[in-house]
Design an enzyme around this catalytic site. Structure first.
Site, PDB file in Angstrom:
ATOM      1  N   GLY A  46      43.754  21.944  14.289  1.00 21.15           N
ATOM      2  CA  GLY A  46      45.187  21.994  14.031  1.00 21.15           C
ATOM      3  C   GLY A  46      45.927  21.177  15.065  1.00 21.15           C
ATOM      4  O   GLY A  46      45.390  20.908  16.157  1.00 21.15           O
ATOM      5  N   GLN A  51      53.038  18.079  20.135  1.00 18.77           N
ATOM      6  CA  GLN A  51      51.882  17.634  20.921  1.00 18.77           C
ATOM      7  C   GLN A  51      51.709  16.118  20.903  1.00 18.77           C
ATOM      8  O   GLN A  51      50.985  15.573  21.738  1.00 18.77           O
ATOM      9  CB  GLN A  51      50.593  18.313  20.427  1.00 18.77           C
ATOM     10  CG  GLN A  51      50.535  19.792  20.755  1.00 18.77           C
ATOM     11  CD  GLN A  51      49.321  20.438  20.151  1.00 18.77           C
ATOM     12  OE1 GLN A  51      49.319  20.785  18.969  1.00 18.77           O
ATOM     13  NE2 GLN A  51      48.254  20.578  20.925  1.00 18.77           N
ATOM     14  N   CYS A  95      42.753  24.397  22.632  1.00 16.39           N
ATOM     15  CA  CYS A  95      43.928  23.629  22.251  1.00 16.39           C
ATOM     16  C   CYS A  95      43.703  22.181  22.671  1.00 16.39           C
ATOM     17  O   CYS A  95      43.204  21.933  23.773  1.00 16.39           O
ATOM     18  CB  CYS A  95      45.153  24.194  22.956  1.00 16.39           C
ATOM     19  SG  CYS A  95      46.676  23.316  22.570  1.00 16.39           S
ATOM     20  N   LEU A  96      44.078  21.239  21.810  1.00 19.92           N
ATOM     21  CA  LEU A  96      43.883  19.829  22.156  1.00 19.92           C
ATOM     22  C   LEU A  96      44.729  19.429  23.360  1.00 19.92           C
ATOM     23  O   LEU A  96      44.429  18.440  24.028  1.00 19.92           O
ATOM     24  CB  LEU A  96      44.207  18.937  20.952  1.00 19.92           C
ATOM     25  CG  LEU A  96      43.250  19.097  19.753  1.00 19.92           C
ATOM     26  CD1 LEU A  96      43.717  18.243  18.589  1.00 19.92           C
ATOM     27  CD2 LEU A  96      41.816  18.758  20.136  1.00 19.92           C
ATOM     28  N   HIS A 137      48.809  29.858  16.152  1.00 25.11           N
ATOM     29  CA  HIS A 137      48.668  29.050  17.370  1.00 25.11           C
ATOM     30  C   HIS A 137      49.539  27.788  17.263  1.00 25.11           C
ATOM     31  O   HIS A 137      50.287  27.460  18.191  1.00 25.11           O
ATOM     32  CB  HIS A 137      47.185  28.695  17.565  1.00 25.11           C
ATOM     33  CG  HIS A 137      46.912  27.717  18.667  1.00 25.11           C
ATOM     34  ND1 HIS A 137      46.203  28.039  19.799  1.00 25.11           N
ATOM     35  CD2 HIS A 137      47.265  26.409  18.815  1.00 25.11           C
ATOM     36  CE1 HIS A 137      46.137  26.977  20.592  1.00 25.11           C
ATOM     37  NE2 HIS A 137      46.772  25.962  20.021  1.00 25.11           N
ATOM     38  N   GLU A 138      49.452  27.091  16.125  1.00 23.33           N
ATOM     39  CA  GLU A 138      50.232  25.851  15.971  1.00 23.33           C
ATOM     40  C   GLU A 138      51.729  26.145  15.922  1.00 23.33           C
ATOM     41  O   GLU A 138      52.537  25.398  16.472  1.00 23.33           O
ATOM     42  CB  GLU A 138      49.794  25.079  14.722  1.00 23.33           C
ATOM     43  CG  GLU A 138      48.349  24.615  14.718  1.00 23.33           C
ATOM     44  CD  GLU A 138      47.914  23.885  15.980  1.00 23.33           C
ATOM     45  OE1 GLU A 138      48.753  23.217  16.605  1.00 23.33           O
ATOM     46  OE2 GLU A 138      46.726  24.006  16.342  1.00 23.33           O
ATOM     47  N   HIS A 141      53.437  26.359  19.250  1.00 21.73           N
ATOM     48  CA  HIS A 141      53.800  25.081  19.883  1.00 21.73           C
ATOM     49  C   HIS A 141      55.242  24.680  19.547  1.00 21.73           C
ATOM     50  O   HIS A 141      55.908  24.017  20.348  1.00 21.73           O
ATOM     51  CB  HIS A 141      52.874  23.958  19.404  1.00 21.73           C
ATOM     52  CG  HIS A 141      51.529  23.935  20.070  1.00 21.73           C
ATOM     53  ND1 HIS A 141      51.374  23.642  21.401  1.00 21.73           N
ATOM     54  CD2 HIS A 141      50.281  24.140  19.581  1.00 21.73           C
ATOM     55  CE1 HIS A 141      50.075  23.669  21.705  1.00 21.73           C
ATOM     56  NE2 HIS A 141      49.390  23.977  20.615  1.00 21.73           N
TER      57      HIS A 141
HETATM   58 NI    NI Z   1      47.297  24.015  20.543  1.00 22.59          NI
END
Ligand code: NI
Length: 172
Positions: A46, A51, A95-96, A137-138, A141
């Site tokens: 995701g 981000q 997380c990226l 989670h997304e 952000h």
């Molecule tokens: Ni993340």
């Protein structure tokens, strides 16, 4: 479509609140495609627009392939949780924006999410398991919340300090 570099924490850009989109037009669809490509290039499940430095309430989620088929990517604009189960679900998150760090995060096990899809249609969907976890989670952000914000200050600071050091070393 283009893959964009993903902002790594700690970074003040990741703490900002993103703005809703007015409608899903070609610009937003282009952003959705860029998110998907950036996510795939980084092997994520995701990714959210902030981000890659775009403060808009747009996320993409693609769950891992099952035995038979690869699930279609989900594109969500202006997602809102309209119901959450009382039952919770733990499980490790990564997380990226926090590469190589993982921690258990407890969230509602099931959620109903309402959003605008790729064609601007309003969708209401019940999610559970990993799908519910990824979307929550997304969505975090979009409000400047990282998974480490769900941890104790001690655990959060250990991870963020390691990342800050890693960033300094990579910049040098
Ligand atoms: Ni993340």
């Amino acid at each position: 479509m283009a893959a964009f570099p993903i902002i790594i924490a700690p970074d003040p850009e990741l703490k900002k609140v993103s703005a809703p989109v007015e409608r899903v037009d070609d610009g937003v669809r282009g952003l959705m495609d860029d998110l998907l490509e950036s996510m795939r290039a980084a092997n994520g499940l995701g990714l959210s627009a902030p981000q890659i430095g775009v403060l808009k309430r747009v996320i993409v989620v693609q769950l891992p392939a099952g035995e038979d088929e690869e699930p279609d990517p989900m594109f969500l604009a202006n997602p809102e949780i309209t119901w959450a189960s009382g039952e919770t679900y733990g499980g490790e998150e990564g997380c990226l924006s926090l590469p190589d760090h993982f921690a258990e995060v407890t969230r509602p096990a099931g959620v109903r999410v309402r959003y605008l899809g790729r064609d601007g249609e309003t969708v209401e969907l019940d999610l559970e398991g990993i799908a519910a976890k990824c979307v929550q989670h997304e969505m975090d952000h979009l409000d400047g919340i990282l998974f480490v914000d769900h941890l104790s200050a001690l655990k959060r600071n250990i991870i963020l300090r390691k990342l800050a050091k890693w960033k300094r070393q990579n910049a040098a």
